[in-house]
Design a protein around this motif. Structure first.
Motif, short mmCIF file in Angstrom:
data_model
loop_
_atom_site.label_atom_id
_atom_site.label_comp_id
_atom_site.label_asym_id
_atom_site.label_seq_id
_atom_site.Cartn_x
_atom_site.Cartn_y
_atom_site.Cartn_z
N THR B 139 41.61 39.09 34.88
CA THR B 139 40.36 39.01 34.15
C THR B 139 39.37 38.23 34.98
O THR B 139 39.71 37.24 35.61
N ARG B 140 38.18 38.69 35.01
CA ARG B 140 37.20 37.97 35.80
C ARG B 140 35.90 37.87 35.02
O ARG B 140 35.60 38.70 34.16
N GLN B 141 35.18 36.84 35.34
CA GLN B 141 33.86 36.70 34.80
C GLN B 141 32.87 37.11 35.87
O GLN B 141 32.99 36.73 37.03
N ALA B 142 31.91 37.91 35.49
CA ALA B 142 31.01 38.49 36.47
C ALA B 142 29.60 37.97 36.26
O ALA B 142 29.14 37.82 35.13
#
Lengths: 159, 264
Positions: B139-142
């Motif tokens: 999961t990544r925050q963009a």
């Protein structure tokens, strides 16, 4: 004293209007503020302005920032079944920072892959992602949720 | 609530909640049968998210303004909960389901600061969702906003280049960026046409190199670089075409230096 208009020179400095020419709608003062309030559902239903509705126009007016490119490539890799893709992306940009714009870019790529794959920005994205051009069925299906129209949920199936 | 799966009394998946806008939230109770849970996630949940969906195949799920749902649902009682609680539960289940599939991607937007999260329910939901998806793998925050060094690029990109960017490759040759004439500063009667001097290389479509044009490539403008030299030249010499030259290109440096010394 009124500020100089586009194209007027003040002192010895080169006017901004000479070095950075705005789009026609800005120059002619007919900018439609609705262009700033895009809605995913409106785009899909064909009710949005052409800048958002038409994939070619959309990508022509979209500057691919480093963050946008990174997001798009991560999602496309995931959809292609690659191990280095991103399963869940949480967009945390500030208000007006391009969250919905990013979703629109993804929508156009998935829904109109055959139309946009040969555009310059898409070539960049696909090259960075290490993917071939997406065909009409390459990325399959999509759906989205949008708060448009109150609390209704909208489902969209694939093409 | 009746068990819709008809898997017998031992398979307990007790709560199937349908929220107002059509999403079905699934709250499974562990019954020690992992395959059952997977079956529910893969088959039932996807059908709830979108009836046409299958458990397999690539799928892209876009959720815009996530907290708007939560906020709107925060005051609607459903059973012993509120609709917002069910929506959060659904989102958490959805993140699990997305993670379990190989080619499914979920992109959701959230506001980035508490100042933009209006209402207690929205703030709480944002915290819970944020925590939940952070602990999930992959999961990544963009952040997609233009970075500082990118700010000048869109406004300095010539309109002709924007056209080329949205042009099919097969037609791009016909719409290749016209290299702008640089006017002699002494000749102020003509409007200057220079409008692009700084461009990251990767935003630049390929440009042919005909006899009277230089290949336009630029990534930065540093004092003493070939880019800066080119700027100096264009300020002093009237040439018909110009190129922004990457400072990291020895070949172009040589080319420009040759022009500088001997003319084009």
């Amino acid at each position: 004293m009124l500020p100089p208009r586009w194209g007027e020179t003040e002192g010895g400095a080169e006017p901004l209007g000479h070095t950075a020419i705005p789009h026609r709608d800005i120059r002619e003062g007919c900018l439609d503020l609705k262009a700033f309030a895009v809605d995913l559902a409106q785009v899909v239903e064909g009710q949005a302005v052409p800048e958002y509705k038409d994939p070619g126009t959309f990508f022509r007016r979209t500057f691919l920032t480093r963050g946008l490119r990174s997001t798009l490539t991560g999602v496309l890799r995931r959809l292609a079944g690659r191990d280095d893709g991103t399963a869940i992306t949480q967009m945390t940009t500030v208000f007006g920072g391009g969250k919905t714009h990013t979703l629109l870019a993804l929508y156009h790529i998935v829904a109109h892959g055959a139309q946009v794959s040969y555009l310059e920005p898409m070539e960049q994205i696909l090259a960075e992602a290490g993917l071939d051009a997406p065909g009409a069925t390459h990325f399959g299906r999509y759906c989205w949720l949008t708060p448009s129209g109150g609390a209704r949920m909208r489902f969209f199936r694939s093409f | 609530m009746a068990n819709p799966f008809r898997w017998g009394k031992n398979a307990v998946f007790q709560v199937i909640l349908t929220v107002q806008w059509g999403i079905t939230s699934l709250k499974g109770r562990s019954c020690g049968i992992s395959s059952l849970e997977n079956r529910v996630r893969q088959q039932y949940l996807w059908k709830c998210v979108a009836p046409d969906f299958q458990a397999t195949g690539p799928a892209l799920i876009l959720i815009d303004e996530t907290l708007s749902y939560i906020t709107k649902a925060s005051g609607i009682p459903v059973g012993r909960d509120y609709l917002s609680d069910q929506a959060q539960e659904f989102l958490l289940e959805l993140t699990h389901a997305v993670n379990a599939a190989a080619d499914v991607a979920l992109v959701l937007t959230m506001t980035s600061s508490p100042q933009e999260q209006i209402g207690e329910a929205a703030i709480r939901a944002a915290q819970e969702i944020d925590t939940a998806i952070r602990i999930l793998r992959r999961t990544r925050q963009a952040e997609v906003s233009a970075e500082r060094e990118e700010l000048s690029v869109p406004i300095t990109r010539p309109a002709s280049m924007a056209t080329a960017m949205g042009t099919p490759a097969s037609n791009r040759a016909a719409t290749t960026i016209p290299l702008r004439a640089i006017l002699d500063p002494a000749d102020r009667s003509k409007p200057p046409e220079t409008n692009s001097m700084v461009m990251p290389m990767d935003t630049m479509p390929s440009i042919a190199n005909p006899n009277d044009t230089a290949r336009i490539l630029a990534d930065e403008r540093k004092p003493g670089s070939t880019m800066d030299m080119m700027t100096i030249m264009t300020n002093r010499i009237a040439i018909k075409t110009y190129g922004c030259v990457t400072s990291s290109s020895p070949e172009m440096s040589s080319l420009i230096c040759g022009f500088w010394n001997h003319g084009w």
